[in-house]
Design a protein around this motif. Structure first.
Motif, PDB file in Angstrom:
ATOM      1  N   ALA A 145      -4.041  13.658  -4.778  1.00 36.03           N
ATOM      2  CA  ALA A 145      -2.905  13.638  -3.864  1.00 36.03           C
ATOM      3  C   ALA A 145      -3.380  13.176  -2.491  1.00 36.03           C
ATOM      4  CB  ALA A 145      -2.271  15.018  -3.777  1.00 36.03           C
ATOM      5  N   SER A 146      -2.578  12.409  -1.801  1.00 41.90           N
ATOM      6  CA  SER A 146      -2.841  11.854  -0.464  1.00 41.90           C
ATOM      7  C   SER A 146      -3.834  10.693  -0.467  1.00 41.90           C
ATOM      8  CB  SER A 146      -3.327  12.937   0.503  1.00 41.90           C
ATOM      9  OG  SER A 146      -2.340  13.935   0.638  1.00 41.90           O
ATOM     10  N   GLN A 147      -4.281  10.261  -1.639  1.00 44.04           N
ATOM     11  CA  GLN A 147      -5.188   9.113  -1.706  1.00 44.04           C
ATOM     12  C   GLN A 147      -4.397   7.830  -1.480  1.00 44.04           C
ATOM     13  OE1 GLN A 147      -7.604   9.065  -5.198  1.00 44.04           O
ATOM     14  NE2 GLN A 147      -8.761   7.280  -4.564  1.00 44.04           N
ATOM     15  N   ARG A 148      -4.968   6.898  -0.717  1.00 45.93           N
ATOM     16  CA  ARG A 148      -4.326   5.613  -0.424  1.00 45.93           C
ATOM     17  C   ARG A 148      -4.601   4.651  -1.573  1.00 45.93           C
ATOM     18  NH1 ARG A 148      -0.742   4.648   2.635  1.00 45.93           N
ATOM     19  NH2 ARG A 148      -1.616   2.792   3.526  1.00 45.93           N
ATOM     20  N   VAL A 149      -3.570   3.911  -1.977  1.00 49.26           N
ATOM     21  CA  VAL A 149      -3.681   2.985  -3.103  1.00 49.26           C
ATOM     22  C   VAL A 149      -3.000   1.666  -2.771  1.00 49.26           C
ATOM     23  CG1 VAL A 149      -3.861   4.773  -4.886  1.00 49.26           C
ATOM     24  CG2 VAL A 149      -1.601   3.966  -4.175  1.00 49.26           C
ATOM     25  N   ILE A 150      -3.378   0.635  -3.533  1.00 51.36           N
ATOM     26  CA  ILE A 150      -2.702  -0.665  -3.459  1.00 51.36           C
ATOM     27  C   ILE A 150      -1.870  -0.795  -4.727  1.00 51.36           C
ATOM     28  CG2 ILE A 150      -4.654  -1.938  -4.472  1.00 51.36           C
ATOM     29  CD1 ILE A 150      -2.387  -3.331  -1.755  1.00 51.36           C
ATOM     30  N   THR A 151      -0.636  -1.231  -4.554  1.00 49.11           N
ATOM     31  CA  THR A 151       0.270  -1.366  -5.694  1.00 49.11           C
ATOM     32  C   THR A 151       0.784  -2.797  -5.780  1.00 49.11           C
ATOM     33  OG1 THR A 151       2.264  -0.817  -4.434  1.00 49.11           O
ATOM     34  CG2 THR A 151       1.039   1.027  -5.418  1.00 49.11           C
ATOM     35  N   ILE A 152       1.316  -3.119  -6.937  1.00 49.29           N
ATOM     36  CA  ILE A 152       1.983  -4.400  -7.118  1.00 49.29           C
ATOM     37  C   ILE A 152       3.325  -4.139  -7.795  1.00 49.29           C
ATOM     38  CG2 ILE A 152       0.768  -4.837  -9.293  1.00 49.29           C
ATOM     39  CD1 ILE A 152       0.949  -7.842  -8.652  1.00 49.29           C
ATOM     40  N   MET A 153       4.364  -4.689  -7.214  1.00 50.99           N
ATOM     41  CA  MET A 153       5.709  -4.595  -7.802  1.00 50.99           C
ATOM     42  C   MET A 153       5.947  -5.879  -8.573  1.00 50.99           C
ATOM     43  SD  MET A 153       8.644  -3.224  -8.382  1.00 50.99           S
ATOM     44  CE  MET A 153       8.944  -1.881  -7.273  1.00 50.99           C
ATOM     45  N   VAL A 154       6.159  -5.730  -9.879  1.00 52.23           N
ATOM     46  CA  VAL A 154       6.392  -6.886 -10.740  1.00 52.23           C
ATOM     47  C   VAL A 154       7.806  -6.774 -11.296  1.00 52.23           C
ATOM     48  CG1 VAL A 154       5.600  -8.167 -12.752  1.00 52.23           C
ATOM     49  CG2 VAL A 154       3.946  -6.908 -11.353  1.00 52.23           C
ATOM     50  N   PRO A 155       8.758  -7.465 -10.673  1.00 54.59           N
ATOM     51  CA  PRO A 155      10.133  -7.388 -11.166  1.00 54.59           C
ATOM     52  C   PRO A 155      10.247  -8.054 -12.531  1.00 54.59           C
ATOM     53  CG  PRO A 155      10.018  -8.351  -8.963  1.00 54.59           C
ATOM     54  CD  PRO A 155       8.637  -8.264  -9.477  1.00 54.59           C
ATOM     55  N   PRO A 156      10.987  -7.555 -13.436  1.00 57.95           N
ATOM     56  CA  PRO A 156      11.741  -6.308 -13.404  1.00 57.95           C
ATOM     57  C   PRO A 156      10.985  -5.155 -14.052  1.00 57.95           C
ATOM     58  CG  PRO A 156      12.437  -7.536 -15.298  1.00 57.95           C
ATOM     59  CD  PRO A 156      11.347  -8.346 -14.620  1.00 57.95           C
ATOM     60  N   ILE A 208      -0.162   0.715  -9.990  1.00 58.27           N
ATOM     61  CA  ILE A 208      -1.264   1.025  -9.075  1.00 58.27           C
ATOM     62  C   ILE A 208      -2.472   0.242  -9.540  1.00 58.27           C
ATOM     63  CG2 ILE A 208      -2.778   2.814  -8.163  1.00 58.27           C
ATOM     64  CD1 ILE A 208      -0.521   4.827  -8.757  1.00 58.27           C
ATOM     65  N   LEU A 209      -2.995  -0.622  -8.647  1.00 56.31           N
ATOM     66  CA  LEU A 209      -4.137  -1.458  -9.015  1.00 56.31           C
ATOM     67  C   LEU A 209      -5.472  -0.822  -8.651  1.00 56.31           C
ATOM     68  CD1 LEU A 209      -2.803  -4.949  -7.945  1.00 56.31           C
ATOM     69  CD2 LEU A 209      -2.768  -3.888 -10.201  1.00 56.31           C
ATOM     70  N   GLY A 210      -5.506  -0.052  -7.583  1.00 52.01           N
ATOM     71  CA  GLY A 210      -6.768   0.557  -7.176  1.00 52.01           C
ATOM     72  C   GLY A 210      -6.614   1.347  -5.902  1.00 52.01           C
ATOM     73  N   THR A 260       0.848  -1.183   0.000  1.00 53.62           N
ATOM     74  CA  THR A 260       0.000   0.000   0.000  1.00 53.62           C
ATOM     75  C   THR A 260       0.888   1.238   0.000  1.00 53.62           C
ATOM     76  OG1 THR A 260      -0.143  -0.134   2.399  1.00 53.62           O
ATOM     77  CG2 THR A 260      -1.961  -1.085   1.145  1.00 53.62           C
ATOM     78  N   GLY A 261       0.298   2.332  -0.449  1.00 52.28           N
ATOM     79  CA  GLY A 261       1.045   3.577  -0.501  1.00 52.28           C
ATOM     80  C   GLY A 261       0.106   4.763  -0.588  1.00 52.28           C
ATOM     81  N   THR A 262       0.688   5.936  -0.716  1.00 51.73           N
ATOM     82  CA  THR A 262      -0.054   7.183  -0.794  1.00 51.73           C
ATOM     83  C   THR A 262       0.371   7.932  -2.046  1.00 51.73           C
ATOM     84  OG1 THR A 262      -0.064   7.304   1.617  1.00 51.73           O
ATOM     85  CG2 THR A 262      -0.591   9.321   0.436  1.00 51.73           C
ATOM     86  N   VAL A 263      -0.624   8.414  -2.802  1.00 55.37           N
ATOM     87  CA  VAL A 263      -0.337   9.176  -4.012  1.00 55.37           C
ATOM     88  C   VAL A 263       0.328  10.489  -3.605  1.00 55.37           C
ATOM     89  CG1 VAL A 263      -1.345  10.306  -6.024  1.00 55.37           C
ATOM     90  CG2 VAL A 263      -2.250   8.105  -5.244  1.00 55.37           C
ATOM     91  N   PHE A 264       1.437  10.823  -4.240  1.00 56.48           N
ATOM     92  CA  PHE A 264       2.223  12.005  -3.902  1.00 56.48           C
ATOM     93  C   PHE A 264       1.634  13.270  -4.513  1.00 56.48           C
ATOM     94  CE2 PHE A 264       5.933  14.806  -4.685  1.00 56.48           C
ATOM     95  CZ  PHE A 264       6.294  15.019  -3.371  1.00 56.48           C
TER      96      PHE A 264
END
Length: 88
Positions: free
Chosen positions: A65-76, A81-83, A30-34
């Protein structure tokens, strides 16, 4: 005495540990939109427990900005941002 099931479990566990270490499995965070982000394209996201925003591909639509999101890191390939994360 080591049974065949024990040996199989040890082998599977080692394979999964190596796959994680090598970055072969996607990681959800999870993260926050900058800053405000458009519906498509790139967005800057500060992931939880990090201090610097990182670029991410936005597949969630317009984000504020400041909206919480779920992300997925897909190497490489990168961070996606999924939603949005519901606050309630």
């Amino acid at each position: 005495m080591l049974t065949p099931a024990d040996a199989a479990n040890t082998t599977i566990s080692a394979l999964l540990d190596n796959g994680r270490r090598l970055g072969l499995f996607p990681v959800y965070r999870t993260g926050t939109v900058f800053a405000d982000a458009e519906a498509a394209g790139r967005a800057m996201v500060t992931l939880d427990n990090d201090t610097a925003p990182v670029p991410a591909f936005n597949y969630a639509g317009p984000l504020a900005a400041s909206q919480r999101v779920i992300t997925i890191m897909v190497p490489p390939h990168g961070l996606y941002i999924l939603g949005a994360v519901n606050a309630s």
